[in-house]
Design a protein around this motif. Structure first.
Motif, PDB file in Angstrom:
ATOM      1  N   LYS A 168       0.819  -1.231   0.000  1.00 13.54           N
ATOM      2  CA  LYS A 168       0.000   0.000   0.000  1.00 13.54           C
ATOM      3  C   LYS A 168       0.849   1.275   0.000  1.00 13.54           C
ATOM      4  CE  LYS A 168      -3.496  -2.501   2.697  1.00 13.54           C
ATOM      5  NZ  LYS A 168      -4.660  -2.398   3.565  1.00 13.54           N
ATOM      6  N   ASP A 170       0.985   3.484  -2.029  1.00 13.98           N
ATOM      7  CA  ASP A 170       0.214   4.655  -2.485  1.00 13.98           C
ATOM      8  C   ASP A 170      -0.470   5.380  -1.323  1.00 13.98           C
ATOM      9  OD1 ASP A 170      -2.932   3.390  -2.757  1.00 13.98           O
ATOM     10  OD2 ASP A 170      -1.282   1.982  -2.786  1.00 13.98           O
ATOM     11  N   THR A 197      -2.256  -0.756  -6.297  1.00 12.45           N
ATOM     12  CA  THR A 197      -3.016   0.322  -6.929  1.00 12.45           C
ATOM     13  C   THR A 197      -2.217   0.947  -8.069  1.00 12.45           C
ATOM     14  OG1 THR A 197      -3.982   0.756  -4.773  1.00 12.45           O
ATOM     15  CG2 THR A 197      -4.338   2.423  -6.460  1.00 12.45           C
ATOM     16  N   SER A 219      -4.328  -9.527   9.156  1.00  9.56           N
ATOM     17  CA  SER A 219      -5.501  -9.332   8.314  1.00  9.56           C
ATOM     18  C   SER A 219      -5.519  -7.892   7.812  1.00  9.56           C
ATOM     19  CB  SER A 219      -6.764  -9.625   9.110  1.00  9.56           C
ATOM     20  OG  SER A 219      -7.900  -9.384   8.313  1.00  9.56           O
ATOM     21  N   ALA A 221      -3.476  -6.667   5.613  1.00  9.79           N
ATOM     22  CA  ALA A 221      -2.156  -6.214   5.160  1.00  9.79           C
ATOM     23  C   ALA A 221      -2.077  -6.131   3.636  1.00  9.79           C
ATOM     24  CB  ALA A 221      -1.062  -7.147   5.680  1.00  9.79           C
ATOM     25  N   LYS A 223      -2.460  -9.154   1.601  1.00 15.39           N
ATOM     26  CA  LYS A 223      -1.875 -10.399   1.085  1.00 15.39           C
ATOM     27  C   LYS A 223      -2.605 -10.886  -0.163  1.00 15.39           C
ATOM     28  CE  LYS A 223      -2.676 -12.415   5.010  1.00 15.39           C
ATOM     29  NZ  LYS A 223      -3.196 -11.206   5.696  1.00 15.39           N
ATOM     30  N   GLY A 239     -10.899  -7.921   0.946  1.00 19.44           N
ATOM     31  CA  GLY A 239     -11.948  -7.220   1.679  1.00 19.44           C
ATOM     32  C   GLY A 239     -11.451  -5.910   2.235  1.00 19.44           C
ATOM     33  N   ALA A 240     -12.364  -4.966   2.372  1.00 20.94           N
ATOM     34  CA  ALA A 240     -11.994  -3.642   2.888  1.00 20.94           C
ATOM     35  C   ALA A 240     -11.561  -3.737   4.349  1.00 20.94           C
ATOM     36  CB  ALA A 240     -13.182  -2.700   2.755  1.00 20.94           C
ATOM     37  N   THR A 252      -9.833 -13.657   4.074  1.00 20.26           N
ATOM     38  CA  THR A 252      -9.382 -14.994   3.697  1.00 20.26           C
ATOM     39  C   THR A 252      -9.562 -15.906   4.900  1.00 20.26           C
ATOM     40  OG1 THR A 252      -7.762 -14.008   2.221  1.00 20.26           O
ATOM     41  CG2 THR A 252      -7.414 -16.314   2.820  1.00 20.26           C
ATOM     42  N   PRO A 270      -4.945 -16.953   5.779  1.00 16.79           N
ATOM     43  CA  PRO A 270      -5.748 -15.998   6.545  1.00 16.79           C
ATOM     44  C   PRO A 270      -4.834 -15.132   7.403  1.00 16.79           C
ATOM     45  CG  PRO A 270      -6.516 -18.268   6.883  1.00 16.79           C
ATOM     46  CD  PRO A 270      -5.190 -18.341   6.195  1.00 16.79           C
TER      47      PRO A 270
HETATM   48  N1  LIG Z   1      -4.657   1.687  -1.577  1.00 15.56           N
HETATM   49  C1  LIG Z   1      -4.297   0.416  -1.559  1.00 15.56           C
HETATM   50  N2  LIG Z   1      -5.109  -0.479  -0.986  1.00 15.56           N
HETATM   51  C2  LIG Z   1      -4.733  -1.771  -0.958  1.00 15.56           C
HETATM   52  C3  LIG Z   1      -3.502  -2.211  -1.506  1.00 15.56           C
HETATM   53  N3  LIG Z   1      -3.387  -3.551  -1.312  1.00 15.56           N
HETATM   54  C4  LIG Z   1      -4.509  -3.919  -0.671  1.00 15.56           C
HETATM   55  N4  LIG Z   1      -5.323  -2.872  -0.460  1.00 15.56           N
HETATM   56  C5  LIG Z   1      -6.640  -2.881   0.192  1.00 15.56           C
HETATM   57  O1  LIG Z   1      -6.510  -3.366   1.509  1.00 15.56           O
HETATM   58  C6  LIG Z   1      -7.668  -4.109   1.885  1.00 15.56           C
HETATM   59  C7  LIG Z   1      -7.276  -5.466   2.432  1.00 15.56           C
HETATM   60  O2  LIG Z   1      -6.671  -6.205   1.397  1.00 15.56           O
HETATM   61  P1  LIG Z   1      -6.650  -7.810   1.367  1.00 15.56           P
HETATM   62  O3  LIG Z   1      -5.813  -8.178   0.198  1.00 15.56           O
HETATM   63  O4  LIG Z   1      -8.021  -8.375   1.458  1.00 15.56           O
HETATM   64  O5  LIG Z   1      -5.868  -8.101   2.726  1.00 15.56           O
HETATM   65  P2  LIG Z   1      -5.451  -9.536   3.333  1.00 15.56           P
HETATM   66  O6  LIG Z   1      -4.096  -9.359   3.907  1.00 15.56           O
HETATM   67  O7  LIG Z   1      -5.616 -10.606   2.331  1.00 15.56           O
HETATM   68  O8  LIG Z   1      -6.501  -9.689   4.538  1.00 15.56           O
HETATM   69  P3  LIG Z   1      -7.088 -11.060   5.202  1.00 15.56           P
HETATM   70  O9  LIG Z   1      -7.527 -11.968   4.104  1.00 15.56           O
HETATM   71  O10 LIG Z   1      -8.221 -10.575   6.038  1.00 15.56           O
HETATM   72  O11 LIG Z   1      -5.988 -11.632   6.019  1.00 15.56           O
HETATM   73  C8  LIG Z   1      -8.535  -4.170   0.618  1.00 15.56           C
HETATM   74  O12 LIG Z   1      -9.525  -3.187   0.705  1.00 15.56           O
HETATM   75  C9  LIG Z   1      -7.568  -3.859  -0.488  1.00 15.56           C
HETATM   76  O13 LIG Z   1      -8.190  -3.262  -1.593  1.00 15.56           O
HETATM   77  C10 LIG Z   1      -2.655  -1.223  -2.112  1.00 15.56           C
HETATM   78  O14 LIG Z   1      -1.577  -1.490  -2.634  1.00 15.56           O
HETATM   79  N5  LIG Z   1      -3.110   0.067  -2.100  1.00 15.56           N
END
Ligand SMILES: Nc1nc2c(ncn2[C@@H]2O[C@H](COP(=O)(O)OP(=O)(O)OP(=O)(O)O)[C@@H](O)[C@H]2O)c(=O)[nH]1
Ligand SMILES: [Mg+2]
Ligand SMILES: [Zn+2]
Length: 374
Positions: A168, A170, A197, A219, A221, A223, A239-240, A252, A270
């Motif tokens: 992230k 950005d 992004t 969660s 992060a 992934k 997910g948001a 996840t 997860p």
């Molecule tokens: N702005 C921005 N948002 C991001 C980026 N990567 C992920 N997100 C947002 O962060 C949120 C969580 O992303 P996920 O990929 O679902 O996170 P995760 O680590 O898989 O989370 P769990 O499955 O709950 O463990 C989502 O709303 C994504 O759109 C990024 O590079 N930039």
């Protein structure tokens, strides 16, 4: 690209390479010869649930029973990333009782093991046969140094190579500053700043990965988002995060294993709620290597780096070369690890005692039987 375990169309491998896109190697094939001679086929486990697993074989995905694999040691339970010898079911639409089932697990090259959350301190394998552990850390929140040190210990302990991915970018004001902060905590570990992004460094990450990669982290992060960027497709649910604190919602819920388009295999997991170390004394020494190096210069060999005279670790803190926070976290993780180890020993001792009791009562029964015979 269809999802290999939710897509019900027949398995067709465009490369014709069968299991090689899931990481099957000549070495594994060689080691498998005996199993093959016994009519078993190789399979890689994608996920395990309710006594069954999704696995991929040369002829496609199967759902297989785990019945043949019993071990009192939870570390030896089948898990995502394991290679197994599978007794194929009878095609098509197997007769009852003839569903595919795992007959044996192949030895693991590496394994990510944490202490299970349950009261009895068992180890739990999060993923097996992994080459790279991607530690996903969001740049949208301040860096949690202690958590990163924990993740690093978990990764080093696995036998796989850790790689820190700061996600992230950005959303971050100064990614380079956080990268420098992370670098100070993780000497010798590659750190990459990414954004799905803007696409920043996704190509570099793709190039860095080979073999099997697992995504680990909290969660939210990012992934699964990172996984999708690597896959070039939205195969993994994302997910948001919560607006008030940026924490994820545990989108996840299962570990998943999917092949990457350019070769290699990806395991999404997860978000980790707690990261309890299991038998990680050596990897802690690796994570905090500079403290161990300093300790060589302490006056006393058993210096606890508290208030002893001639403590090189305290001197480094005074000189501003080491943070007290880092020493404190090292101590804390060591205590935790020792506690987990002591509970495990107690459990193993208990198991041994129970086994001994069972053997003794078996012998007693045998003697009684013999006494009655004579
Ligand atoms: N702005 C921005 N948002 C991001 C980026 N990567 C992920 N997100 C947002 O962060 C949120 C969580 O992303 P996920 O990929 O679902 O996170 P995760 O680590 O898989 O989370 P769990 O499955 O709950 O463990 C989502 O709303 C994504 O759109 C990024 O590079 N930039
Ligand atoms: Mg996810
Ligand atoms: Zn000391």
């Amino acid at each position: 690209m269809p999802h290999p375990f939710t897509d019900s169309s027949p398995f067709t491998d465009p490369s014709g390479a069968g299991l090689s896109r899931y990481g099957w190697t000549r070495a594994l094939d060689h080691a498998f010869a005996e199993h093959r001679a016994a009519g078993l086929v190789p399979a890689r486990i994608a996920r395990v649930d309710r006594g069954l697993c999704d696995a991929v074989t040369e002829s496609g995905p199967v759902r297989a029973a785990l019945t043949a694999i019993h071990s009192p040691d939870p570390l030896l339970a089948p898990c995502t990333g394991d290679w197994a010898a599978l007794l194929p079911g009878r095609e098509p639409g197997h007769e009852p009782g003839r569903e595919p089932r795992l007959a044996a697990l192949l030895p693991r090259r590496s394994a990510i093991v944490r202490s299970s959350a349950s009261r009895s301190s068992h180890g739990q394998v999060l993923a097996a046969n992994v080459d790279t552990v991607v530690l996903a850390v969001s740049l949208a929140a301040p860096l949690d140094a202690a958590k990163l040190e924990r993740l690093l210990a978990l990764a080093w302990d696995s036998g796989a190579r850790p790689l820190i991915v700061l996600t992230k970018a950005d959303l971050a004001a100064d990614p380079a500053a956080v990268q420098a902060e992370a670098a100070a905590l993780a000497p010798g570990v590659d750190i990459l700043v990414t954004s799905v992004t803007t696409g920043r460094n996704i190509d570099v990450l793709t190039a860095l990965l080979s073999g099997t990669t697992v995504l680990l982290g909290s969660s939210g992060a990012g992934k699964s988002s990172l996984g999708n960027a690597l896959l070039g497709d939205e195969l993994l649910a994302t997910g948001a995060v919560r607006a008030q604190d940026g924490k994820g919602r545990h989108t996840t819920v299962r570990r998943e294993l999917v092949p990457l388009p350019g070769g290699g295999v990806l395991i999404d997991t997860p978000g980790l709620r707690g990261i309890s170390l299991y038998d990680a004394a050596d990897s802690l020494e690796q994570v905090f290597a500079e403290i161990e190096r300093l300790a060589l210069d302490c006056r006393f060999g058993d210096c606890s780096h508290g208030s002893e005279p001639g403590c090189a670790v305290q001197a480094a803190i005074q000189a501003g070369e080491l943070t007290r926070r880092r020493l404190d976290n090292y101590r804390k993780l060591q205590r935790e690890n020792a506690y987990a180890a002591s509970r495990t020993d107690a459990r193993l001792r208990g198991e041994r005692a129970n086994r001994q009791k069972a053997i003794t009562s078996h012998l007693r029964a045998t003697y009684k039987f013999r006494d009655r015979q004579s």
